[in-house]
Design a protein around this motif. Structure first.
Motif, PDB file in Angstrom:
ATOM      1  N   VAL A 190       5.783   4.719  12.207  1.00  0.00           N
ATOM      2  CA  VAL A 190       6.102   3.299  12.347  1.00  0.00           C
ATOM      3  C   VAL A 190       7.159   2.896  11.325  1.00  0.00           C
ATOM      4  N   GLY A 191       7.015   3.354  10.075  1.00  0.00           N
ATOM      5  CA  GLY A 191       8.019   3.046   9.053  1.00  0.00           C
ATOM      6  C   GLY A 191       9.389   3.594   9.424  1.00  0.00           C
ATOM      7  N   TRP A 192       9.433   4.807   9.962  1.00  0.00           N
ATOM      8  CA  TRP A 192      10.706   5.411  10.385  1.00  0.00           C
ATOM      9  C   TRP A 192      11.351   4.595  11.499  1.00  0.00           C
ATOM     10  N   MET A 193      10.539   4.131  12.460  1.00  0.00           N
ATOM     11  CA  MET A 193      11.070   3.334  13.568  1.00  0.00           C
ATOM     12  C   MET A 193      11.607   1.993  13.080  1.00  0.00           C
ATOM     13  N   ALA A 239      10.517  -0.622   4.200  1.00  0.00           N
ATOM     14  CA  ALA A 239       9.785  -0.411   5.444  1.00  0.00           C
ATOM     15  C   ALA A 239       8.699   0.632   5.272  1.00  0.00           C
ATOM     16  N   ALA A 240       8.983   1.683   4.507  1.00  0.00           N
ATOM     17  CA  ALA A 240       8.001   2.744   4.295  1.00  0.00           C
ATOM     18  C   ALA A 240       6.785   2.229   3.536  1.00  0.00           C
ATOM     19  N   TRP A 241       7.026   1.504   2.439  1.00  0.00           N
ATOM     20  CA  TRP A 241       5.905   0.982   1.660  1.00  0.00           C
ATOM     21  C   TRP A 241       5.164  -0.112   2.420  1.00  0.00           C
ATOM     22  N   GLY A 242       5.883  -0.942   3.149  1.00  0.00           N
ATOM     23  CA  GLY A 242       5.243  -2.022   3.878  1.00  0.00           C
ATOM     24  C   GLY A 242       4.365  -1.549   5.016  1.00  0.00           C
ATOM     25  N   SER A 243       4.658  -0.394   5.593  1.00  0.00           N
ATOM     26  CA  SER A 243       3.861   0.123   6.710  1.00  0.00           C
ATOM     27  C   SER A 243       2.780   1.087   6.267  1.00  0.00           C
ATOM     28  N   SER A 244       2.656   1.372   4.967  1.00  0.00           N
ATOM     29  CA  SER A 244       1.626   2.294   4.482  1.00  0.00           C
ATOM     30  C   SER A 244       0.237   1.679   4.663  1.00  0.00           C
ATOM     31  N   ASP A 289      11.783  -3.838  -2.169  1.00  0.00           N
ATOM     32  CA  ASP A 289      11.692  -5.284  -2.341  1.00  0.00           C
ATOM     33  C   ASP A 289      10.221  -5.691  -2.297  1.00  0.00           C
ATOM     34  N   PRO A 290       9.618  -6.088  -3.424  1.00  0.00           N
ATOM     35  CA  PRO A 290       8.186  -6.376  -3.436  1.00  0.00           C
ATOM     36  C   PRO A 290       7.801  -7.567  -2.564  1.00  0.00           C
ATOM     37  N   ARG A 291       8.737  -8.524  -2.367  1.00  0.00           N
ATOM     38  CA  ARG A 291       8.406  -9.682  -1.535  1.00  0.00           C
ATOM     39  C   ARG A 291       8.211  -9.270  -0.080  1.00  0.00           C
ATOM     40  N   LEU A 292       9.136  -8.453   0.442  1.00  0.00           N
ATOM     41  CA  LEU A 292       9.001  -7.990   1.824  1.00  0.00           C
ATOM     42  C   LEU A 292       7.806  -7.061   1.983  1.00  0.00           C
ATOM     43  N   VAL A 293       7.587  -6.192   1.007  1.00  0.00           N
ATOM     44  CA  VAL A 293       6.442  -5.284   1.084  1.00  0.00           C
ATOM     45  C   VAL A 293       5.137  -6.076   1.086  1.00  0.00           C
ATOM     46  N   ALA A 294       5.040  -7.081   0.197  1.00  0.00           N
ATOM     47  CA  ALA A 294       3.830  -7.906   0.152  1.00  0.00           C
ATOM     48  C   ALA A 294       3.617  -8.634   1.472  1.00  0.00           C
ATOM     49  N   PHE A 295       4.699  -9.183   2.031  1.00  0.00           N
ATOM     50  CA  PHE A 295       4.563  -9.898   3.300  1.00  0.00           C
ATOM     51  C   PHE A 295       4.106  -8.940   4.397  1.00  0.00           C
ATOM     52  N   MET A 296       4.718  -7.755   4.478  1.00  0.00           N
ATOM     53  CA  MET A 296       4.346  -6.782   5.501  1.00  0.00           C
ATOM     54  C   MET A 296       2.891  -6.340   5.347  1.00  0.00           C
ATOM     55  N   GLN A 297       2.476  -6.081   4.110  1.00  0.00           N
ATOM     56  CA  GLN A 297       1.117  -5.607   3.878  1.00  0.00           C
ATOM     57  C   GLN A 297       0.086  -6.662   4.253  1.00  0.00           C
ATOM     58  N   TYR A 298       0.271  -7.891   3.788  1.00  0.00           N
ATOM     59  CA  TYR A 298      -0.743  -8.923   4.045  1.00  0.00           C
ATOM     60  C   TYR A 298      -0.628  -9.488   5.459  1.00  0.00           C
ATOM     61  N   PHE A 299       0.554  -9.426   6.037  1.00  0.00           N
ATOM     62  CA  PHE A 299       0.706  -9.767   7.448  1.00  0.00           C
ATOM     63  C   PHE A 299      -0.124  -8.801   8.292  1.00  0.00           C
ATOM     64  N   ARG A 300      -0.054  -7.515   7.935  1.00  0.00           N
ATOM     65  CA  ARG A 300      -0.848  -6.525   8.660  1.00  0.00           C
ATOM     66  C   ARG A 300      -2.341  -6.736   8.417  1.00  0.00           C
ATOM     67  N   VAL A 301      -2.730  -7.047   7.168  1.00  0.00           N
ATOM     68  CA  VAL A 301      -4.142  -7.273   6.870  1.00  0.00           C
ATOM     69  C   VAL A 301      -4.696  -8.395   7.727  1.00  0.00           C
ATOM     70  N   VAL A 302      -3.939  -9.489   7.847  1.00  0.00           N
ATOM     71  CA  VAL A 302      -4.400 -10.616   8.668  1.00  0.00           C
ATOM     72  C   VAL A 302      -4.576 -10.188  10.121  1.00  0.00           C
ATOM     73  N   LEU A 303      -3.578  -9.494  10.670  1.00  0.00           N
ATOM     74  CA  LEU A 303      -3.671  -9.065  12.067  1.00  0.00           C
ATOM     75  C   LEU A 303      -4.815  -8.078  12.275  1.00  0.00           C
ATOM     76  N   VAL A 304      -5.020  -7.177  11.319  1.00  0.00           N
ATOM     77  CA  VAL A 304      -6.099  -6.204  11.445  1.00  0.00           C
ATOM     78  C   VAL A 304      -7.454  -6.891  11.371  1.00  0.00           C
ATOM     79  N   VAL A 305      -7.618  -7.843  10.456  1.00  0.00           N
ATOM     80  CA  VAL A 305      -8.891  -8.559  10.348  1.00  0.00           C
ATOM     81  C   VAL A 305      -9.198  -9.305  11.641  1.00  0.00           C
ATOM     82  N   VAL A 306      -8.190  -9.987  12.168  1.00  0.00           N
ATOM     83  CA  VAL A 306      -8.401 -10.738  13.419  1.00  0.00           C
ATOM     84  C   VAL A 306      -8.713  -9.790  14.576  1.00  0.00           C
ATOM     85  N   SER A 307      -7.927  -8.708  14.706  1.00  0.00           N
ATOM     86  CA  SER A 307      -8.150  -7.781  15.821  1.00  0.00           C
ATOM     87  C   SER A 307      -9.483  -7.065  15.684  1.00  0.00           C
ATOM     88  N   ALA A 308      -9.854  -6.665  14.456  1.00  0.00           N
ATOM     89  CA  ALA A 308     -11.134  -5.988  14.261  1.00  0.00           C
ATOM     90  C   ALA A 308     -12.301  -6.917  14.572  1.00  0.00           C
TER      91      ALA A 308
END
Length: 350
Positions: A102-105, A117-122, A139-158
């Motif tokens: 996913v990070g490569w894509m 992208a690599a750190w944000g998709s880990s 960029d820690p701002r983008l990585v933080a947004f990607m990580q917590y954006f994913r956490v929110v989506l995962v929590v909702v989907s789970a």
């Protein structure tokens, strides 16, 4: 919202959290006590709220979640996990490879920088990934947004998947302490829990263990519980407060500045997160075929979300908590060890 004094902001966020919790509870969603405050925190953060959960409060919440999980650990479960570790390692590697893909894509076909992208998709601990990403030039701002954006989506989907699989039997707020336990015994259990949480949380932070604020109390509490030396008790009111603290901590990270900085990449992040969830769902199917694990446990064990938030959903949905946490913890350490070289490979070849 920033013009309102902090006590007013806390009051507004608390009332909004209660309202959202009641709505989600009415829909019988597991972890409604986490989802409600998390959504309220997002709305407050984007609205310009200035209040934040102190670091000590976040660690305390993680430690108490670890203690509540430790209560579900038994000797037979540990034996089962030990017998199935080769399959668990295989599933963890599949998940790590999926996140790398996913990070490569995202780099190859999107506009995100390679290391970011690599750190944000880990699929590891969000806080650990943000800290490590900054050290390696992302960029820690983008990585933080990607990580917590994913956490929110995962929590909702789970939560949605748990609701679908469990139907009307979904637990809304699991109580670790049975109602029939005498008050004196329950008080002793609460005291033991607070002691384990305080000692384990302090040790986890002091030793700089990834997600140590949760892992050390969980391991210490599980050892005491399995040995019969302590009966950990987390009353429902304290568990609700812990869930709210964690939800606010996640939600308040979505500030207006962070969202504005990342808004152009939101479609890419959404596509990448959904792809990662789908790929992890495929590894969950592999897990059910290899070990005969029930679908809900397999899905939660492979979900690319935060360790603490997945633990809450696992406890609330009646899944095999020890198996879920064992797989999630193993993946966390694998991601932390492989993160730097994977990020460099993606940045170089994508």
């Amino acid at each position: 919202m920033g013009r309102i004094r902090p006590p007013g902001q806390w009051a507004a966020m608390s009332l909004l959290s209660l309202l959202l919790f009641a709505l989600l509870q009415g829909a019988a969603l597991p972890a409604a006590a986490l989802l409600g405050p998390m959504v309220a925190g997002i709305l407050m953060g984007v609205g310009g709220a200035t209040v934040r959960i102190p670091r000590a409060g976040f660690v305390a919440a993680q430690a108490l979640i670890g203690c509540s999980v430790a209560h579900a650990v038994t000797g037979s479960i540990l034996v089962s996990v030990g017998e199935n570790w080769p399959s668990m390692v295989a599933v963890v590697l599949i998940t790590v490879l999926a996140s790398g893909l996913v990070g490569w894509m995202l780099v190859r076909f999107g506009s995100l920088p390679g290391s970011t992208a690599a750190w944000g998709s880990s699929p590891g601990g969000a806080a650990a990934m943000v800290a490590m990403a900054e050290e390696f030039g992302a960029d820690p701002r983008l990585v933080a947004f990607m990580q917590y954006f994913r956490v929110v989506l995962v929590v909702v989907s789970a939560s949605m998947v748990s609701r679908v699989l469990l139907g009307d039997h979904a637990a809304l707020l699991p109580a670790v302490a049975p109602a029939a336990v005498p008050l004196q015994q329950q008080a002793a259990g609460v005291a033991a829990t607070l002691a384990v949480a305080a000692l384990g949380g302090w040790a986890g932070v002091r030793l700089r263990i990834p997600a140590g604020g949760m892992l050390v109390p969980m391991i210490l509490g599980a050892a005491l519980h399995v040995a019969g030396l302590a009966e950990l008790t987390v009353p429902p009111w304290l568990l609700a407060l812990v869930y709210a603290t964690l939800g606010w901590c996640i939600g308040l990270r979505f500030t207006r500045e962070v969202v504005r900085h990342a808004v152009r990449a939101v479609p890419q992040m959404l596509a990448g997160t959904l792809a990662l969830i789908a790929l992890c769902g495929g590894s969950a199917w592999v897990l059910t075929r290899m070990l005969g694990t029930d679908a809900l446990t397999a899905y939660l064990a492979t979900s690319p979300g935060g360790l603490d938030s997945v633990a809450i959903i696992a406890v609330g949905s009646g899944a095999n908590v020890s198996f879920v946490l064992a797989l999630q913890t193993l993946r966390l350490f694998v991601v932390i060890l492989t993160g730097p070289p994977v990020a460099r490979l993606i940045a170089r070849y994508a």
